[in-house]
Enzyme design. Sequence first.
Site, PDB file in Angstrom:
ATOM      1  CG  HIS A  41      59.265 -53.190   2.529  1.00  0.00           C
ATOM      2  ND1 HIS A  41      59.894 -52.314   1.610  1.00  0.00           N
ATOM      3  CD2 HIS A  41      59.906 -53.999   3.272  1.00  0.00           C
ATOM      4  CE1 HIS A  41      61.122 -52.941   1.968  1.00  0.00           C
ATOM      5  NE2 HIS A  41      61.056 -53.772   2.964  1.00  0.00           N
ATOM      6  NE  ARG A  52      30.015 -16.442  20.515  1.00  0.00           N
ATOM      7  CZ  ARG A  52      31.108 -15.944  21.251  1.00  0.00           C
ATOM      8  NH1 ARG A  52      31.093 -15.165  22.402  1.00  0.00           N
ATOM      9  NH2 ARG A  52      32.474 -16.116  20.681  1.00  0.00           N
ATOM     10  N   GLY A  60      57.593 -59.614  20.212  1.00  0.00           N
ATOM     11  CA  GLY A  60      57.829 -59.283  18.856  1.00  0.00           C
ATOM     12  C   GLY A  60      56.345 -59.233  18.399  1.00  0.00           C
ATOM     13  CB  THR A  61      54.250 -56.478  19.230  1.00  0.00           C
ATOM     14  OG1 THR A  61      54.959 -55.302  19.063  1.00  0.00           O
ATOM     15  CG2 THR A  61      53.844 -56.705  20.626  1.00  0.00           C
ATOM     16  CE1 TYR A  96      63.933 -54.699  25.457  1.00  0.00           C
ATOM     17  CE2 TYR A  96      64.486 -56.028  27.433  1.00  0.00           C
ATOM     18  CZ  TYR A  96      64.344 -55.895  26.112  1.00  0.00           C
ATOM     19  OH  TYR A  96      64.369 -57.020  25.452  1.00  0.00           O
ATOM     20  CB  SER A 152      62.308 -59.689  23.240  1.00  0.00           C
ATOM     21  OG  SER A 152      61.993 -58.515  22.574  1.00  0.00           O
ATOM     22  CG  ASP A 167      56.280 -62.149  13.001  1.00  0.00           C
ATOM     23  OD1 ASP A 167      55.538 -62.490  11.973  1.00  0.00           O
ATOM     24  OD2 ASP A 167      57.581 -62.193  13.052  1.00  0.00           O
ATOM     25  CE  LYS A 210      32.273 -20.306  20.679  1.00  0.00           C
ATOM     26  NZ  LYS A 210      31.262 -20.149  19.515  1.00  0.00           N
ATOM     27  CG  MET A 267      27.799 -26.792  15.246  1.00  0.00           C
ATOM     28  SD  MET A 267      27.304 -27.180  16.821  1.00  0.00           S
ATOM     29  CE  MET A 267      28.816 -26.633  17.383  1.00  0.00           C
ATOM     30  NE  ARG A 316      65.068 -61.457  14.423  1.00  0.00           N
ATOM     31  CZ  ARG A 316      64.197 -60.774  13.854  1.00  0.00           C
ATOM     32  NH1 ARG A 316      63.190 -60.545  14.564  1.00  0.00           N
ATOM     33  NH2 ARG A 316      64.520 -60.146  12.618  1.00  0.00           N
ATOM     34  N   GLY A 358      34.103 -23.151  13.475  1.00  0.00           N
ATOM     35  CA  GLY A 358      33.437 -23.047  12.026  1.00  0.00           C
ATOM     36  C   GLY A 358      32.312 -23.747  11.520  1.00  0.00           C
ATOM     37  CB  CYS A 362      61.991 -55.899  19.942  1.00  0.00           C
ATOM     38  SG  CYS A 362      61.889 -57.573  19.579  1.00  0.00           S
ATOM     39  NE  ARG A 370      63.876 -56.155  12.214  1.00  0.00           N
ATOM     40  CZ  ARG A 370      63.782 -54.963  12.759  1.00  0.00           C
ATOM     41  NH1 ARG A 370      64.565 -54.309  13.130  1.00  0.00           N
ATOM     42  NH2 ARG A 370      62.526 -54.890  13.155  1.00  0.00           N
ATOM     43  NE  ARG A 411      39.674 -22.022  19.612  1.00  0.00           N
ATOM     44  CZ  ARG A 411      38.809 -21.832  18.844  1.00  0.00           C
ATOM     45  NH1 ARG A 411      37.442 -22.309  18.940  1.00  0.00           N
ATOM     46  NH2 ARG A 411      39.280 -21.404  17.833  1.00  0.00           N
TER      47      ARG A 411
HETATM   48  P1  ADP Z   1      33.164 -19.821  16.120  1.00  0.00           P
HETATM   49  O1  ADP Z   1      32.777 -20.814  17.208  1.00  0.00           O
HETATM   50  O2  ADP Z   1      32.730 -20.095  14.872  1.00  0.00           O
HETATM   51  O3  ADP Z   1      33.985 -18.712  16.232  1.00  0.00           O
HETATM   52  P2  ADP Z   1      31.598 -17.610  17.578  1.00  0.00           P
HETATM   53  O4  ADP Z   1      30.567 -17.750  18.558  1.00  0.00           O
HETATM   54  O5  ADP Z   1      32.871 -17.423  18.581  1.00  0.00           O
HETATM   55  O6  ADP Z   1      31.692 -18.518  16.467  1.00  0.00           O
HETATM   56  O7  ADP Z   1      31.244 -16.276  16.848  1.00  0.00           O
HETATM   57  C1  ADP Z   1      32.145 -16.098  15.834  1.00  0.00           C
HETATM   58  C2  ADP Z   1      32.300 -14.329  16.051  1.00  0.00           C
HETATM   59  O8  ADP Z   1      31.370 -13.568  16.256  1.00  0.00           O
HETATM   60  C3  ADP Z   1      33.302 -14.108  17.175  1.00  0.00           C
HETATM   61  O9  ADP Z   1      34.678 -14.404  16.910  1.00  0.00           O
HETATM   62  C4  ADP Z   1      33.031 -12.555  17.462  1.00  0.00           C
HETATM   63  O10 ADP Z   1      34.046 -11.657  16.646  1.00  0.00           O
HETATM   64  C5  ADP Z   1      31.860 -12.283  16.964  1.00  0.00           C
HETATM   65  N1  ADP Z   1      30.850 -12.435  18.138  1.00  0.00           N
HETATM   66  C6  ADP Z   1      30.150 -13.350  18.972  1.00  0.00           C
HETATM   67  N2  ADP Z   1      29.754 -12.789  20.076  1.00  0.00           N
HETATM   68  C7  ADP Z   1      29.781 -11.506  19.945  1.00  0.00           C
HETATM   69  C8  ADP Z   1      29.445 -10.475  20.816  1.00  0.00           C
HETATM   70  N3  ADP Z   1      28.718 -10.493  21.939  1.00  0.00           N
HETATM   71  N4  ADP Z   1      29.860  -9.042  20.402  1.00  0.00           N
HETATM   72  C9  ADP Z   1      30.282  -8.990  19.336  1.00  0.00           C
HETATM   73  N5  ADP Z   1      30.847  -9.886  18.429  1.00  0.00           N
HETATM   74  C10 ADP Z   1      30.508 -11.235  18.722  1.00  0.00           C
HETATM   75 MG    MG Z   2      59.389 -61.848  14.030  1.00  0.00          MG
HETATM   76 MG    MG Z   3      34.806 -18.339  18.017  1.00  0.00          MG
END
Ligand code: ADP
Ligand code: MG
Ligand code: MG
Length: 918
Positions: A483, A115, A810-811, A895, A808, A813, A45, A126, A660, A124, A875, A604, A365
Amino acid sequence: MPVKKTQLTRKPTARSKSKKPVQYVYAFGKKTDGGRAMRDLLGGKGANLAEMAAIGLPVPPGFTISTEVCSYFYDNHRRYPASLTTDVEAAIVDVEQQQHKGFGERDNPLLLSVRSGARESMPGMMDTILNLGLNDATVEGLAARSGNPRFAYDCYRRFIQMYGDVVMGIQPANQESHDPFDALMDGLKAELGKTHDTELSADDLKELVKRYKRLIKTRARKEFPQNVYEQLWGSIGAVFGSWKNERAIIYRQRYSIPSEWGTAVNVQAMVFGNLGDDSATGVAFTRDPANGENVIYGEYLVNAQGEDVVAGVRTPKQIAEMASEMPASYKGLQRVRAKLERHFRDMQDFEFTIENHHLFILQTRNGKRTGGAALRIAVEMTEEKLMDQRTALLKIPAESIDSLLVPVFDPRAQKAARLIGQGLPAGPGAASGLIVFTAAAAEQESKRGNRVVLCRMETSPDDLKGMLYSQGILTSRGGVSSHAALVARQLGKVCVCGATNVVIHYEKKTLTAGGVVLKEGDYISLDGSTGEIYAGPIESADSEVKRVLNGTLKPAQSYTYRLFETVMTWADKYRRLVIRTNADTPAMAQQAVAYGAEGIGLCRTEHMFFEGDRIDYMRQMILAADEVQRRVALKMLLPFQKKDFAGLFKAMDGRPVTIRLLDPPLHEFLPHDDGVRRKLAIKLGVSAEFILDRIRALHEENPMLGCRGCRLGILYPEITEMQARAIFEAAAQVMTAKHPVVVKPEIMIPLVGFKAELADQLAIVHRVAREVMERTGVKIDYLVGTMIEVPRAAITADELAEVAEFFSFGTNDLTQTTLGLSRDDMGSFFETYRQKEIYQHNPFASIDEQGVGRLITTAVERGRSTRPRIKLGICGEHAGDPASIQFCHRAGLDYVSCSPPRVPIARLAAAQAALRDA
Ligand code: ADP
Ligand code: MG
Ligand code: MG
């Protein structure tokens, strides 16, 4: 950039002696210290916030406290490096200046978000704290300055709630109980007769703040802190602390993220999506992550802050609606979308907030996507010149090709269907049909024209035929290498296995799951890509790619086909490995060729003996008391084999075919069921006792290590002779037919450990070849070689290569014999081995490179030392596994030979291996 590369890996404690002060705090905004290359230090981030700030995207200013501080924090009883306090305070001053506000300033307060952000995103897992810097005094300042007391108190109540939860630990007592802050909010709304939080007035929110503070005081026995720096350090500590909260630990284990990485902490000026109806917050993808379409995709909420979108307090709107509701902001969003893609050159998943019409980007991201979307995005981004072919090929998970090939459920029908259980996704695709509990019933129903799903507690080789007749296979026991799963993958059948909540009762002919009792003949549906099991039928259809390949759809009518074709063409350009297939029938061979197979790497022959009457002759051959009787039965089998081989050669149209010779322990062919035995006795004109006696005589304690492989042919040379004759006669026939086809048979001897074993069998093959060629006058170009599937063969490969023209591997066996591990019996301890990380993965799914892999490279080296141009292939089932294919590429094999449905995956994986190697 102020940071040197070497500092990234050095521990903060180790370098604290150096003179230059260590940089722990990295600014982003007007001045930006970091960039996207620094994700190890700044977390994903933080690195991307810096990158976005640097390229001029509207990012609220702030700073990142590096992951090194996290390591320091845990190494030093949760304390910080000495210089951190002054560095953070200086960074705050920078943000104050950029925002023209003061942190804790009564009339014009700067508010902050704190954050988390690790190297890999852990959505979600942390904590985040918003609106930090509010207290009883600054909230009044914010109200006056914004002219919007409702907004100010909405921020304050949010802050108290988050701080109370994350820093002061006021959380629900257990998973079933309500969040205590939400409970107060709901209580107040109920008292006031209001449903939405947006309906609460400034005074209502003021009251809520009072109640929140009271809750904190009673539960924490401490006041909610009014000092803004105390708030800040409390929050920073809590975010670092959240790296080791329970859910983060579990997540890291699940996704193999090392705990040493640590998290960074991002402190950032707040922007406000809750200022009224021209403010909003949301998340968006630059392309549709479900199907890859080149459109912005996402959702937003008007007059809200970030967490509301995910928390589901109100139902968010689709981004498309913004075009009419907030047209200017929508245009801004589209510009950001284009800029993000041009810069990051991949589909982005980003978070934004609109404050009084002004758009801010809070995070970006690379977006997660389905297999189909991955393909489409890679191809289209290459056509848009955002990627080159090599990058595009590497961006598509090889497995995801599958999603284009398997039959699919009609999505609406699937949504409406009743989900009754869940198993392991073992064979991808959609299957719907009548429940049958036995292979015989599968055959019977399917011959009546019904689609069936074979439901078994587990499957055995006896069920093979039934599986062939079924749309899908469901088992209540057994894992993804059972199987059923193995055969399903080989045949490209839909399969859900190990569905432990499904109770199958063979006698009562019932299947119970999810409180529903289904009987034989009732409909059931399986999604082999997710493992989901549904009661009742669900509409499904062949994939478009398959329909084009089998000629029922024109290529021009299918965009998916064009994507498939494009990716395959690119892959073929870069790969070095040849892709062959494991196929036993002309139909399988044709499918594989349509998918791009360049030869058969394993036919086979034993599979040919199950069909129709053949099994009876086969049984007659096995049960024969002496050679004379055996030859009688073999003579009956010869024409069948010959016909099969001719069919296979024609289907392969000049491509190499490796055959074979008979391999499995003979008892696999014998009837275990009393009724079948009786019928067989009548048919063969012998007594039931005779059959029972022979079965007893053939009994082995450990058949996998018993009389099988080349041992069969050494014991009964007439079997080898018959098979060789069938191969060469078929070849001669096809080569001199009206439409002649060139045939290059490669005859392969299984389970060899000694050169003498191989020599014994090759003598027979060469003799029969000479005889057939002399008699027919046709010259046949053939090769003879061996499988390498026991460690002794790998170690003595130099000797084997004196007589073998190809190897070949035969991994399957080779893995069993190297690890001393029976694939069929590992169920009882496999999970424990995984948990204790003794096995990093299932050695039957992906090659054990340190063990089995070393035997392979040894055999390659030694084989080539004797015969430099020896042909080398694999194979085993591993040949369809992308990681193993990469290994085969590095090991220098010629191959890989995989099951027909995996040929396209192997083509892509082979290209990726070559590109990664370059
Ligand atoms: P997570 O990694 O769980 O998505 P974030 O650190 O991205 O947590 O924060 C969650 C939400 O909080 C973000 O999607 C954003 O909407 C809000 N947020 C974070 N920083 C700011 C900021 N500087 N201003 C306004 N909203 C924020
Ligand atoms: Mg075999
Ligand atoms: Mg986020």
